[in-house]
Motif scaffolding. Structure first.
Motif, short mmCIF file in Angstrom:
data_model
loop_
_atom_site.label_atom_id
_atom_site.label_comp_id
_atom_site.label_asym_id
_atom_site.label_seq_id
_atom_site.Cartn_x
_atom_site.Cartn_y
_atom_site.Cartn_z
N ASN A 610 32.91 37.34 1.55
CA ASN A 610 32.36 37.62 2.88
C ASN A 610 31.83 39.05 2.90
OD1 ASN A 610 33.19 35.09 4.18
ND2 ASN A 610 35.27 35.85 3.89
N ILE A 637 32.10 30.03 -2.20
CA ILE A 637 31.44 30.21 -0.91
C ILE A 637 31.06 31.67 -0.77
CG2 ILE A 637 31.65 29.99 1.59
CD1 ILE A 637 33.87 27.90 1.07
N ASN A 639 29.37 34.23 1.79
CA ASN A 639 28.87 34.52 3.13
C ASN A 639 28.37 35.95 3.14
OD1 ASN A 639 29.62 31.97 4.32
ND2 ASN A 639 31.75 32.68 4.22
N GLU A 665 28.34 27.27 -2.73
CA GLU A 665 27.58 27.54 -1.51
C GLU A 665 27.15 29.00 -1.46
OE1 GLU A 665 29.32 26.27 2.17
OE2 GLU A 665 30.45 24.66 1.19
N ASN A 667 25.55 31.20 1.28
CA ASN A 667 25.16 31.35 2.68
C ASN A 667 24.67 32.78 2.87
OD1 ASN A 667 26.13 28.69 3.38
ND2 ASN A 667 28.20 29.53 3.22
N TRP A 668 23.37 32.95 2.65
CA TRP A 668 22.80 34.30 2.65
C TRP A 668 22.93 34.95 4.02
CZ3 TRP A 668 22.47 34.94 -2.21
CH2 TRP A 668 21.90 34.01 -3.07
N GLN A 669 23.30 36.26 4.00
CA GLN A 669 23.43 37.02 5.24
C GLN A 669 22.46 38.19 5.32
OE1 GLN A 669 25.73 35.98 7.61
NE2 GLN A 669 26.00 34.26 6.19
N ASP A 673 21.68 40.42 -0.55
CA ASP A 673 22.72 39.59 -1.15
C ASP A 673 22.30 39.19 -2.56
OD1 ASP A 673 24.12 39.73 1.20
OD2 ASP A 673 23.58 37.73 1.90
N ALA A 698 22.18 26.48 -0.94
CA ALA A 698 21.75 27.84 -0.58
C ALA A 698 21.12 27.78 0.79
CB ALA A 698 20.78 28.40 -1.61
N THR A 699 21.65 28.56 1.76
CA THR A 699 21.14 28.55 3.13
C THR A 699 20.92 29.97 3.61
OG1 THR A 699 23.34 28.62 4.12
CG2 THR A 699 22.45 26.45 3.61
N GLY A 700 20.12 30.12 4.62
CA GLY A 700 19.88 31.43 5.22
C GLY A 700 18.47 31.90 4.92
#
Length: 871
Positions: A610, A637, A639, A665, A667-669, A673, A698-700
């Protein structure tokens, strides 16, 4: 006019009282001086008791006429109540050449009658009464011999004038005098009946009584609520008793062997003795006390040797050292066994249990507390060795300079310390084993805490001895120099924390083993969680294998937090971390190893980052890494954050084996990143074996956020059992497109599920080398960019399912530089392109040199809408 009267002893000083007149004529009168008998104390009792002969009683003129002219007048003296004179014994005399003409005496049992005749007043006269014998009729009696009658005229010596001719005190043998209130020993109001204890009286003290005078008694008893403060010596010839919670405070330098401990002692286990002074620090207290004691407080300056006189269990109460240095046994007594209750070292005190001659020791205590300030070091064992066993049946609190065992020359010893409560270390320097080749087995059945303002904390400091440290919980909230094993230590290390390890505090650091020359295996086991919050933990800086295991989670949080399993850059050993829960990094940093050896990370649940940092093998300078890295996790994961699983130079083609049981996973912030599996782009031939049992996601919508599978020259194999689902970020397999270095290699990618592209940019094979991509499901592109091959090398993509494109771009070859290698895409299911771009080659300058191919083996083909196919 009034006369001046003085008593005990009574001396009428020569006094001239002059009255001046107008004509300067003075009239003066004189008074006699009376010298009383001065040995009338502790008189024997009747019947049967011997008479005591008093010293002389003397009446001396200060003026020649103090004895008036008189014939046959009498002076009658009376015995005080409780005393008797010996009938018929005594004499009277006067000086020759004076005015006396005769003097006779008659002694009865209660009176002395002296008959005198005086002729003239022109000469100096002295009258002496001698040989009077006296004894007491009852214990506790006391009083003065006064003139009670008679007709003799004596200036200042008349009847009723209050002049004492001697003070008498009866022996008090058999009499017990009790304190009445707080006060001085010499004050009658301190005692019941107003009798000051003397002459053999027994004494019971129920209040705070200060011995402001030297006193003696056969039997002295201090009861609960009482405290005898002996500023002067109180001698006891028979029994000294302290009952209940009574207190004796020793504050004089008189010889205690003939004073307070002159008889025998009976001291309750709840009593207390305080020693503010001592007459000879080479005389141990224990040698003077018969039987056991209650609480003892040492509060005297200097170094006081006890020579083992309290062994094995002479102190039934608590031991406190608040000033000075106490050696329980410097070897003289050869103590091998000692049992104490609670031990407290405070103020400027210091305590050494065993020193000097080498010997074994079994020590049992209750609570052990060292909160001293500036009194120097204290130790259980100091400059001696043997088999040492210490059991503390309570809490141990160490707040100053303290050693469990200290030696300067590294002799061989053996020590086991068991604490059946909590261990708290707050002091400036704490060493459990220093300067010895001592195997140390430290067991804390409660919680081990490092807090306060510690300077240097060592469980093991140097030596070849092994360390086995077990505690229920461990809490570290302060100190930057906390070492479980430090210095030039070379023995094996085993750390077992049954429940949780918690580390916090902005400048707090906990080291496991810190010695670059250390070659033994470091075993660090935590039964539940490791929790690091705004603090640092370095498990090893060694040249050895490291085994770390948690029963549940490893949590690192706070921007200033980091966890390092192995810190030494030239370590070539195996670094194994097993987390039987989740590994969570929130804003903090995880370093697995900065060395050259083998990395093994097993997380039975999730590896979660995170906005934190994760470094697996992190070594880019010096010798190349030769060890394989294996990562086995349930889910990965991200984040937000920065991750490098292997960033190092390599030789001999080691592998990064990455096993993710479920999902991977991203989850680009933010655009900064990063996730790199093999991150080093220089001299690197490492192989990559990535196995994902679930989906790669890959999301974001952060186009700068980057994933790179491998920057190595070594080949990579990618196996994804689920879907490859990309909706954001920049994803590279086989190095990156624009970064430094030209490392190229072959790749085999097996995706059992679908390729789902709805955003971001994906390169399935970026740099040179062959690519073999097998898709067990469908390819679906709705947005974003999918690139099969970017630079040179043959690329084969076989899709078992269909192809659906409703947007975005699919480049079979994406570089603007022409290549000669053929790239072939085979779609074995239906083909549908209703929007977006399918581009065979993105090369500039006309027709490409290679002939790229798209095979459609399905039965349905749809191309329409805004679909665009280009060669």
């Amino acid at each position: 006019m009034s006369w001046l009267k003085l008593t005990k002893p009574f001396v009428l000083s020569f006094l001239l009282v002059c009255i001046s007149h107008m004509m300067s004529i003075s009239f003066c009168w004189g008074v006699v001086t009376i010298t009383p008998a001065n040995n009338g104390t502790c008189l024997n009792l009747a019947p049967g008791g011997a008479f005591t002969t008093l010293t002389d009683m003397v009446i001396t003129e200060n003026s020649n006429s103090d004895f008036s002219n008189q014939t046959g007048t009498t002076i009658i003296m009376g015995a005080p109540t409780g005393f008797e004179f010996q009938v018929g014994v005594g004499s009277v005399s006067y000086n020759t050449g004076g005015n006396f003409t005769s003097a006779t005496i008659t002694v009865d049992n209660d009176t002395i009658i002296v008959t005198i005749s005086v002729a003239g007043g022109n000469k100096s006269d002295v009258l002496t009464i001698s040989g009077i014998n006296v004894r007491a009729l009852s214990s506790g009696s006391s009083g003065n011999i006064y003139r009670i009658g008679g007709t003799a005229l004596i200036s200042g010596g008349g009847s009723g004038s209050g002049n004492s001719y001697g003070y008498l005190t009866a022996t008090n043998t058999g009499l017990t005098i009790l304190s009445f209130q707080n006060g001085n020993w010499s004050n009658p109001t301190t005692w019941v009946g107003g009798i000051v204890p003397r002459c053999g009286a027994n004494v019971q003290i129920n209040h705070v009584v200060t011995a402001d005078i030297t006193a003696s008694t056969p039997n002295l008893t201090v009861n609960s609520g009482g405290n005898l403060v002996a500023n002067n010596s109180v001698s006891v010839t028979s029994t000294f008793t302290i009952n209940g919670t009574g207190i004796y405070t020793h504050s004089n330098a008189s010889d205690a062997s003939t004073g307070i401990f002159g008889g025998v002692e009976s001291l309750s286990s709840t009593s207390r003795m305080i020693f503010n002074n001592w007459y000879n620090n080479n005389i141990p207290l224990g040698s003077l006390i018969s039987g056991t004691t209650g609480d003892i407080t040492f509060n005297s300056t200097g170094t006081w040797q006890q020579h083992g006189t309290f062994s094995p269990n002479k102190i039934s109460g608590n031991l406190t050292v608040s000033q000075g240095t106490i050696y329980m046994d410097n070897g003289t007594g050869g103590t091998t066994s000692l049992t104490l209750k609670d031990v407290t070292i405070s103020n400027s005190g210091a305590l050494f249990i065993a020193s000097g001659t080498n010997r074994n020791l079994t020590l049992v205590t209750g609570n052990f507390t060292d909160n001293s300030t500036g009194g120097g070091a204290s130790a259980i064992v100091f400059n001696c060795v043997g088999t040492i066993n210490w059991t503390a049946n309570g809490n141990v609190t160490l707040g100053d300079h303290w050693y469990n065992i200290y030696n300067a020359g590294y002799p061989t010893a053996n020590m086991t310390t068991t604490i059946n409560g909590n261990l708290t270390m707050t002091g400036s320097t704490v060493n459990f084993a220093y300067g010895t080749n001592t195997p140390l087995n430290l067991v804390v059945n409660g919680t081990t805490t490092i807090s306060g303002s510690p300077g240097n904390i060592y469980i093991m400091n140097g030596g070849t001895g092994s360390l086995n440290f077990t505690t229920d919980n461990m809490i570290v909230s302060a100190g930057s120099n906390n070492f479980l094993m430090g210095g030039a230590c070379t023995g094996s290390a085993s750390f077992n924390i049954i429940n949780d390890l918690t580390i916090s505090g902005g400048t707090t650091t906990l080291y496991g083993v810190f010695n670059p020359a250390f070659t033994s295996t470091v075993n660090f086991n935590v039964g539940r969680d490791i929790i690091i919050t705004n603090a640092d933990m370095i498990v090893a800086n060694t040249n050895s294998d490291v085994e770390i295991e948690t029963g549940r989670n490893l949590n690192i949080s706070g921007a200033g937090s980091y966890f390092t399993a192995q810190q030494r850059p030239v370590n070539t050993s195996s670094i194994n971390v097993t987390v039987n829960g989740s590994l969570n990094v929130t804003d903090g940093i995880y370093f697995h190893t900065l060395g050259e050896g083998i990395m093994n990370l097993t997380v039975t649940e999730d590896l979660v980052i995170n906005t934190g940092y994760f470094f697996g093998v992190d070594k880019t300078t010096g010798a190349p890494n030769i060890g394989t890295a294996t990562v086995s996790i349930e889910n990965f994961i991200l984040n937000g954050g920065y991750v490098q699983f292997m960033d190092t130079k390599t030789s001999s083609a080691p592998s990064l084996i990455f096993n993710c049981t479920n999902n991977f996973e991203l989850n680009w912030q933010s655009n900064t990143d990063r996730v790199y599996l093999l991150a080093y782009h220089g001299n690197n031939d490492a192989l990559l074996d990535l196995n994902i049992g679930g989906n790669f996601i890959a999301t974001g919508n952060y186009p700068g956020a980057t994933f790179i599978s491998s920057k190595s020259d070594g080949d990579e194999t990618i196996d994804i059992a689920g879907d490859f689902n990309i909706s954001g970020g920049l994803l590279y397999f086989v190095n990156d497109a624009g970064g430094p270095g030209a490392n190229s290699h072959n790749i085999v990618t097996n995706i059992n599920g679908n390729i789902l592209i709805s955003g971001g940019t994906t390169f399935l094979s970026t740099r040179n080398g062959t690519a073999d991509v097998n898709v067990g499901g469908n390819v679906s592109i709705s947005a974003g960019i999918l690139n099969l091959k970017h630079e040179s090398g043959q690329a084969l993509m076989d899709v078992s399912g269909g192809y659906v494109q409703t947007g975005g771009t699919f480049n079979i070859h994406s570089s603007t530089t022409s290549i000669t290698d053929t790239c072939i895409v085979t779609i074995n299911g239906d083909f549908s392109q209703t929007s977006g771009v399918l581009n065979f080659d993105n090369a500039n300058g006309g027709s490409p040199l290679a002939e790229h191919k798209l095979y459609l083996n399905g039965s349905n083909y749809t191309i329409g809408g805004s679909a665009y196919i280009t060669h």
